[in-house]
Design a protein around this motif. Structure first.
Motif, PDB file in Angstrom:
ATOM      1  N   UNK A   1       3.773  26.905  -6.460  1.00  0.00           N
ATOM      2  CA  UNK A   1       4.403  25.835  -5.691  1.00  0.00           C
ATOM      3  C   UNK A   1       3.358  24.856  -5.186  1.00  0.00           C
ATOM      4  N   UNK A   2       2.253  25.414  -4.725  1.00  0.00           N
ATOM      5  CA  UNK A   2       1.171  24.580  -4.207  1.00  0.00           C
ATOM      6  C   UNK A   2       0.687  23.629  -5.296  1.00  0.00           C
ATOM      7  N   UNK A   3       0.505  24.189  -6.481  1.00  0.00           N
ATOM      8  CA  UNK A   3       0.004  23.384  -7.584  1.00  0.00           C
ATOM      9  C   UNK A   3       0.950  22.224  -7.895  1.00  0.00           C
ATOM     10  N   UNK A   4       2.239  22.538  -7.955  1.00  0.00           N
ATOM     11  CA  UNK A   4       3.228  21.487  -8.228  1.00  0.00           C
ATOM     12  C   UNK A   4       3.148  20.381  -7.204  1.00  0.00           C
ATOM     13  N   UNK A   5       3.047  20.786  -5.970  1.00  0.00           N
ATOM     14  CA  UNK A   5       2.999  19.832  -4.872  1.00  0.00           C
ATOM     15  C   UNK A   5       1.783  18.918  -5.016  1.00  0.00           C
ATOM     16  N   UNK A   6       0.649  19.534  -5.318  1.00  0.00           N
ATOM     17  CA  UNK A   6      -0.580  18.742  -5.463  1.00  0.00           C
ATOM     18  C   UNK A   6      -0.455  17.786  -6.640  1.00  0.00           C
ATOM     19  N   UNK A   7       0.101  18.326  -7.706  1.00  0.00           N
ATOM     20  CA  UNK A   7       0.206  17.527  -8.925  1.00  0.00           C
ATOM     21  C   UNK A   7       1.026  16.264  -8.680  1.00  0.00           C
ATOM     22  N   UNK A   8       2.196  16.456  -8.068  1.00  0.00           N
ATOM     23  CA  UNK A   8       3.063  15.325  -7.775  1.00  0.00           C
ATOM     24  C   UNK A   8       2.357  14.301  -6.919  1.00  0.00           C
ATOM     25  N   UNK A   9       1.698  14.802  -5.902  1.00  0.00           N
ATOM     26  CA  UNK A   9       1.034  13.925  -4.956  1.00  0.00           C
ATOM     27  C   UNK A   9      -0.108  13.172  -5.636  1.00  0.00           C
ATOM     28  N   UNK A  10      -0.812  13.898  -6.490  1.00  0.00           N
ATOM     29  CA  UNK A  10      -1.951  13.317  -7.184  1.00  0.00           C
ATOM     30  C   UNK A  10      -1.496  12.194  -8.115  1.00  0.00           C
ATOM     31  N   UNK A  11      -0.445  12.442  -8.854  1.00  0.00           N
ATOM     32  CA  UNK A  11       0.052  11.426  -9.805  1.00  0.00           C
ATOM     33  C   UNK A  11       0.477  10.164  -9.076  1.00  0.00           C
ATOM     34  N   UNK A  12       1.214  10.374  -7.992  1.00  0.00           N
ATOM     35  CA  UNK A  12       1.706   9.205  -7.253  1.00  0.00           C
ATOM     36  C   UNK A  12       0.555   8.415  -6.642  1.00  0.00           C
TER      37      UNK A  12
ATOM     38  N   UNK B   1       0.869  -1.170   0.000  1.00  0.00           N
ATOM     39  CA  UNK B   1       0.000   0.000   0.000  1.00  0.00           C
ATOM     40  C   UNK B   1       0.905   1.219   0.000  1.00  0.00           C
ATOM     41  N   UNK B   2       0.466   2.263  -0.681  1.00  0.00           N
ATOM     42  CA  UNK B   2       1.332   3.425  -0.842  1.00  0.00           C
ATOM     43  C   UNK B   2       0.750   4.649  -0.148  1.00  0.00           C
ATOM     44  N   UNK B   3       1.612   5.330   0.583  1.00  0.00           N
ATOM     45  CA  UNK B   3       1.229   6.627   1.141  1.00  0.00           C
ATOM     46  C   UNK B   3       2.096   7.662   0.451  1.00  0.00           C
ATOM     47  N   UNK B   4       1.452   8.719  -0.018  1.00  0.00           N
ATOM     48  CA  UNK B   4       2.234   9.783  -0.635  1.00  0.00           C
ATOM     49  C   UNK B   4       2.386  10.911   0.380  1.00  0.00           C
ATOM     50  N   UNK B   5       3.638  11.252   0.620  1.00  0.00           N
ATOM     51  CA  UNK B   5       3.929  12.191   1.703  1.00  0.00           C
ATOM     52  C   UNK B   5       4.629  13.426   1.160  1.00  0.00           C
ATOM     53  N   UNK B   6       4.269  14.599   1.697  1.00  0.00           N
ATOM     54  CA  UNK B   6       4.990  15.816   1.325  1.00  0.00           C
ATOM     55  C   UNK B   6       6.410  15.740   1.849  1.00  0.00           C
ATOM     56  N   UNK B   7       7.343  16.097   0.993  1.00  0.00           N
ATOM     57  CA  UNK B   7       8.731  16.115   1.430  1.00  0.00           C
ATOM     58  C   UNK B   7       9.006  17.438   2.140  1.00  0.00           C
ATOM     59  N   UNK B   8      10.131  17.477   2.826  1.00  0.00           N
ATOM     60  CA  UNK B   8      10.509  18.722   3.492  1.00  0.00           C
ATOM     61  C   UNK B   8      10.826  19.793   2.452  1.00  0.00           C
ATOM     62  N   UNK B   9      11.321  19.335   1.307  1.00  0.00           N
ATOM     63  CA  UNK B   9      11.573  20.262   0.220  1.00  0.00           C
ATOM     64  C   UNK B   9      10.231  20.551  -0.425  1.00  0.00           C
ATOM     65  N   UNK B  10       9.824  21.771  -0.410  1.00  0.00           N
ATOM     66  CA  UNK B  10       8.477  22.087  -0.867  1.00  0.00           C
ATOM     67  C   UNK B  10       8.265  21.637  -2.313  1.00  0.00           C
ATOM     68  N   UNK B  11       7.028  21.378  -2.602  1.00  0.00           N
ATOM     69  CA  UNK B  11       6.560  21.003  -3.924  1.00  0.00           C
ATOM     70  C   UNK B  11       7.003  19.601  -4.335  1.00  0.00           C
TER      71      UNK B  11
ATOM     72  N   UNK C   1       4.612  37.384  -5.213  1.00  0.00           N
ATOM     73  CA  UNK C   1       4.904  36.347  -4.200  1.00  0.00           C
ATOM     74  C   UNK C   1       3.691  35.459  -3.950  1.00  0.00           C
ATOM     75  N   UNK C   2       2.496  36.053  -4.117  1.00  0.00           N
ATOM     76  CA  UNK C   2       1.285  35.249  -3.957  1.00  0.00           C
ATOM     77  C   UNK C   2       1.181  34.252  -5.106  1.00  0.00           C
ATOM     78  N   UNK C   3       1.446  34.722  -6.303  1.00  0.00           N
ATOM     79  CA  UNK C   3       1.386  33.846  -7.472  1.00  0.00           C
ATOM     80  C   UNK C   3       2.399  32.713  -7.333  1.00  0.00           C
ATOM     81  N   UNK C   4       3.586  33.077  -6.886  1.00  0.00           N
ATOM     82  CA  UNK C   4       4.653  32.089  -6.730  1.00  0.00           C
ATOM     83  C   UNK C   4       4.234  31.001  -5.740  1.00  0.00           C
ATOM     84  N   UNK C   5       3.638  31.445  -4.663  1.00  0.00           N
ATOM     85  CA  UNK C   5       3.191  30.525  -3.619  1.00  0.00           C
ATOM     86  C   UNK C   5       2.147  29.560  -4.178  1.00  0.00           C
ATOM     87  N   UNK C   6       1.241  30.104  -4.961  1.00  0.00           N
ATOM     88  CA  UNK C   6       0.189  29.274  -5.535  1.00  0.00           C
ATOM     89  C   UNK C   6       0.751  28.275  -6.535  1.00  0.00           C
TER      90      UNK C   6
END
Length: 889
Positions: A866-877, A797-807, A859-864
């Motif tokens: 990064x968030x998207x990348x993080x979600x995308x990676x997590x979603x794919x995995x 079974x797989x758990x997808x976890x956020x890494x300490x390195x963002x995104x 900076x708000x756009x940048x933050x968003x």
RNA sequence: AGUCGUUUAGCUCAGUUGGUUAGAGCACCUCCCUUACAAGGAGGGGGCCCACGGUUCGAAUCCGUGAACGACUACCA
């Protein structure tokens, strides 16, 4: 130590300890505190009624005020929290009179002197009761400075204030229409009249012309009985219907008297017939109209609201009749005489006296008044300039509105219990003198037959001097007055903002030249859980004394702090109180654990010495402690008691217990110093709201001598910088722990069962952190074996976890054989994907919106992004994991 | 009548200057008496943030309008 905290055993012990140690004396801070600020901090306790019993309103202000005082004291201020009680003129007089009556004694018959002796007996009995009830809350007020509003020195202050205000032209004597309580036989101030809407009638009565008995006017009134005292009938000057009537004479019914029709533009043409009867001696509006038109005043009531003797015409037969009986009789008689056009149902506001609850009668009498307008203006201007601040701010407007439209304050009362007015009347020339000492002869005519004015002052007159009369004023050289005046904070309920707060400000400013305080904090009203007022008849009272006996003063204190939000009533309930009782028990047990962890090394010096930990969880906890310390100081300074209490609650329960304490179980010696130090500091933070249990625990932990007290330890300020690295690293591992707990729980894995965990691929930074914190990580999520390698050929079974390195994210694998069911796992993953997908969609949408990317700050756009990348990676995995799981099924 | 306030999860309430897939306590569901605490632990479900308009790239948050509730003030007899 007992397994559960039992407050009863400890509360009294520590209250005695603080007494013995003289914690409440401001001088003690200067002597014993390690970091005195040299500043003073003074709160005058709003003096409760001397005969009162402690209720939730008292408990609330004691909890808040003592909390603030203890906090400032620990911060090093010389705190003076001055207690006292109020003689409550009307309330006490009523109680004593009633008590005498029950013994068959009429208080008027025994005379003033004897009656006052009876009152003092009551004070002797009830004052100690309210004081001891206040003490049971564990408040640190300075009882060596306690005051009663009828103490000799306070009486002197009252005399001095009255005479000074008289000399300055504020106080005067006048005959006026006042609010009169027929039952109490005394005048009341405007504020003491409570209005209630009542269903009554509007009587329409015919008044015939004197010169033409075929013509009549119809007059509408809610008080037909006062027609006996009518002086005129008024119509609007531009009312076409009555133009010809102005100046004509009317025959007053039942009384042998003629009245004139006058014109005045106060009349509302739309109301009733548009003609109003004017009774200047029995109605405030009519009194003003009467003044404008020079009308005669006809008083038709005795002081107990019965019809007077000597009226003309058939009204003379009504003499001695009560006002309400007279109304009935007059109505019947008008009907017989065919003068009653009818009576309609009508709702109107009727004034009742606050204490006697009888209908207040506008009544003509000689009274003492205090001019308000210029004093009010001065204070109002100060407030506008920001010299007085109100919390919550809403009260500023309310205050200003009232200050801009003050009416003169009637300060005399026809009572015995209170300060007798320092005015002396001369029997021969009937003039009076106002002075500080008893005169020997009349200054006007030299007569020696003098007597003191029998009236006493409104209770609020002495209360208005409270912030300075208690400190030795009018002697401005008195040490306490010089040191502690002006005070810092006035904390009280908003219901007495005009009665008390406004008057203290006005009198303080006028008499001492300084505002008595510059910050006003108004606490909410305590209600039951449904928002109803607590009352004995409703049976919804939560008695603070019962509560203290059952659960301890600290539970009550922290509950009241935690529920004290600004600008809303407080709803108190058993279940909320229990929640905070549980919290105190949690603190208690946390210390029990800490003590077991450091048994061998409990040197107070070591405990209190700030550790310099090298490990991440300890750095994190130290950072959290400092953050909470800073925040608590800030919140309390802004009177955000609720937020302060909430911070303390969650720091202990979540950060300290749920995380750090559990972590410490994996290596007691490694974590013990931080564990014990942080707890020791935390007890200081909590002390202002939970003084007893924290004092007990602090002594348990530090084993300090009985000569010391937590109440005088330095309050943590949280001076150091937050360790943002430790905080980020901790959050990373904690999130990982939570996701493993989640998969275990969702799959029904027993908590006792340990499972292996594989992490095939991980970025260097995350890997380093996990390895360093492996011990507690595996312990907290029930992992038996953590290996940084693939899981082999086994199904996983797989758990997808956020890494300490963002995104970035990585996969953690658990052999499927360890989990109960493949189906459950599919469900869990599907749910997870649904969540991530919708998040992903909204995030994509946001970022594909051109105007967002163009107009939002970079900076708000940048933050968003990064968030998207993080979600995308997590979603794919996660999707991949689901796919392989489905293949298996 | 006027002024002000409130309206967010089943209940009681948080939510700073607009950038949150909306939080807490209690209640609810599942599992656990793991040696600080069952007054406990782990996990979970639950919300068109009163309605309608507007401002803005973006509103629980700012501005209108309205509704419901509440407080205070007021001389409609």
């Amino acid at each position: 130590m007992d397994k559960a905290y039992t407050a009863l055993q400890h509360d009294l012990k520590w209250q005695k300890h603080w007494d013995k140690y003289n914690v409440a004396a401001p001088e003690t801070v200067a002597q014993k505190h390690s970091k005195p600020t040299g500043k003073t901090f003074t709160i005058m306790m709003p003096p409760p009624n001397v005969t009162g019993a402690l209720h939730q309103g008292h408990a609330l202000f004691l909890a808040l005020q003592d909390g603030l005082c203890r906090w400032r004291r620990m911060c090093g201020d010389e705190v003076l929290y001055l207690p006292g009680s109020d003689h409550a003129s009307i309330a006490v007089q009523m109680l004593v009179a009633r008590d005498l009556e029950s013994k068959g004694i009429n208080y008027k018959e025994i005379g003033r002197e004897k009656f006052l002796e009876e009152c003092w007996q009551w004070v002797k009995v009830y004052q100690p009761r309210i004081f001891s009830q206040m003490k049971s809350m564990g408040v640190t007020c300075d009882w060596s400075r306690v005051k009663f509003t009828l103490d000799d020195d306070l009486n002197d202050a009252v005399t001095h204030a009255f005479v000074t205000l008289f000399e300055r032209g504020y106080i005067y004597r006048a005959q006026r229409l006042v609010n009169w309580s027929p039952k109490g036989q005394t005048v009341l101030s405007d504020l003491e009249v409570l209005f209630e809407e009542r269903q009554t009638h509007l009587w329409n009565i015919r008044y015939y012309r004197s010169d033409d008995s075929t013509k009549y006017l119809v007059v509408s009134t809610t008080r037909p009985e006062t027609l006996l005292g009518d002086s005129a009938v008024a119509v609007h000057p531009e009312d076409e219907r009555y133009k010809d009537w102005i100046g004509k004479k009317l025959k007053l019914p039942l009384v042998d008297r003629e009245i004139e029709v006058i014109a005045d533009d106060f009349v509302d043409r739309e109301f009733g017939s548009g003609a109003v009867k004017i009774t200047p001696a029995h109605d405030f509006t009519d009194f003003e109209v009467g003044k404008r038109h020079n009308l005669q005043l006809h008083n038709v009531f005795t002081p107990d609201a019965k019809i007077v003797e000597g009226l003309s015409g058939e009204a003379s037969s009504l003499a001695g009749l009560d006002r309400f009986d007279a109304r009935k009789k007059i109505e019947a008689r008008l009907e017989e005489l065919k003068l009653l056009e009818g009576k309609e149902n009508y709702k109107t506001r009727i004034g009742f006296s606050e204490r006697w609850n009888d209908v207040v009668e506008p009544y003509l009498s000689n009274q003492w008044f205090c001019k308000m307008d210029s004093m009010a203006k001065a204070v109002s201007d100060d407030a506008k300039e920001g010299k007085i601040t109100f919390t919550p701010q809403e009260f500023y407007n309310q205050f200003q509105r009232w200050m801009e439209d003050t009416k003169d304050w009637c300060v005399s009362r026809q009572l015995w219990w209170g300060q007798q007015i320092p005015a002396y009347h001369c029997k021969s020339c009937e003039r009076f003198m106002v002075q500080r000492t008893v005169p020997e002869k009349c200054e006007h005519c030299g007569g020696v037959d003098l007597f003191q004015d029998p009236d006493v002052l409104d209770t609020w007159f002495s209360s208005g001097l409270w912030p300075f009369s208690t400190l030795g004023w009018p002697n401005e050289e008195a040490p306490d007055f010089k040191k502690f005046y002006p005070t810092q904070i006035l904390e009280t309920g908003f219901d007495i903002i005009f009665f008390w707060v406004a008057r203290m400000l006005m009198m303080g400013r006028e008499l001492t030249g300084k505002l008595p305080f510059d910050r006003v904090y108004m606490h909410p009203m305590v209600r039951d859980e449904h928002g109803h007022k607590m009352s004995k008849t409703k049976g919804n009272v939560i008695d603070p004394i019962d509560l203290i006996e059952k659960m301890g003063a600290d539970t009550l204190r922290i509950t009241l702090n935690a529920l004290c939000v600004q600008g809303r009533d407080m709803r108190l309930s058993e279940s909320k109180i229990e929640g905070y009782r549980n919290f105190i028990n949690k603190v208690w047990n946390a210390v029990r654990f800490v003590l077991s962890a450091v048994e061998s090394n409990s040197d107070p010096k070591w405990i209190q010495q700030r550790p310099q930990p090298g490990d991440m969880p300890s750095k994190w906890l130290m950072s959290r402690l400092d953050a909470v310390s800073r925040d608590v100081n800030k919140r309390w300074d802004e009177f955000k008691m609720q937020e302060g209490a909430e911070l303390l609650y969650h720091f202990l329960w979540d950060d300290y217990c749920a995380w750090y304490l559990e972590i410490s179980k994996t290596d007691k010696s490694k974590y013990s110093h931080v564990l014990v130090y942080v707890m020791s500091e935390y007890l200081k933070l909590l002390h202002p709201v939970c003084p007893h249990v924290t004092e007990e625990l602090w002594h348990e932990m530090n084993g300090v001598s009985s000569e010391q007290t937590l109440a005088l330890e330095a309050f943590p300020q949280g001076d150091s910088f937050p360790d943002s690295t430790a905080i980020a690293e901790f959050d990373f591992v904690a999130e990982f722990v939570k996701s493993i707990r989640n998969i275990r729980s969702e799959n029904g894995v027993k908590p006792s069962k340990k499972i292996p965990l594989y992490i095939p691929k991980l970025d260097e930074k995350s890997s380093k952190i996990l390895k360093e914190n492996k011990d507690w990580f595996v312990s907290l999520c029930g992992v038996s074996d953590l290996s940084f390698s693939p899981a082999g050929t086994e199904a996983v079974a797989t758990i997808v976890v956020n890494s300490i390195t963002t995104s970035e994210s990585f996969e953690a694998l658990i052999p499927l054989s360890e989990l109960v069911d493949v189906k459950e796992e599919i469900t869990r993953l599907t749910k997870e994907i649904e969540k991530l997908s919708s998040y992903f969609d909204s995030q994509t949408k946001k970022l594909s919106n051109k105007s967002f990317v163009d107009k939002a700050p970079p900076e708000v756009v940048e933050k968003e992004k990064l968030k998207l990348e993080e979600i995308q990676g997590k979603l794919e995995k996660t999707k991949a994991a689901l796919l392989s799981m489905e293949k298996m099924a």
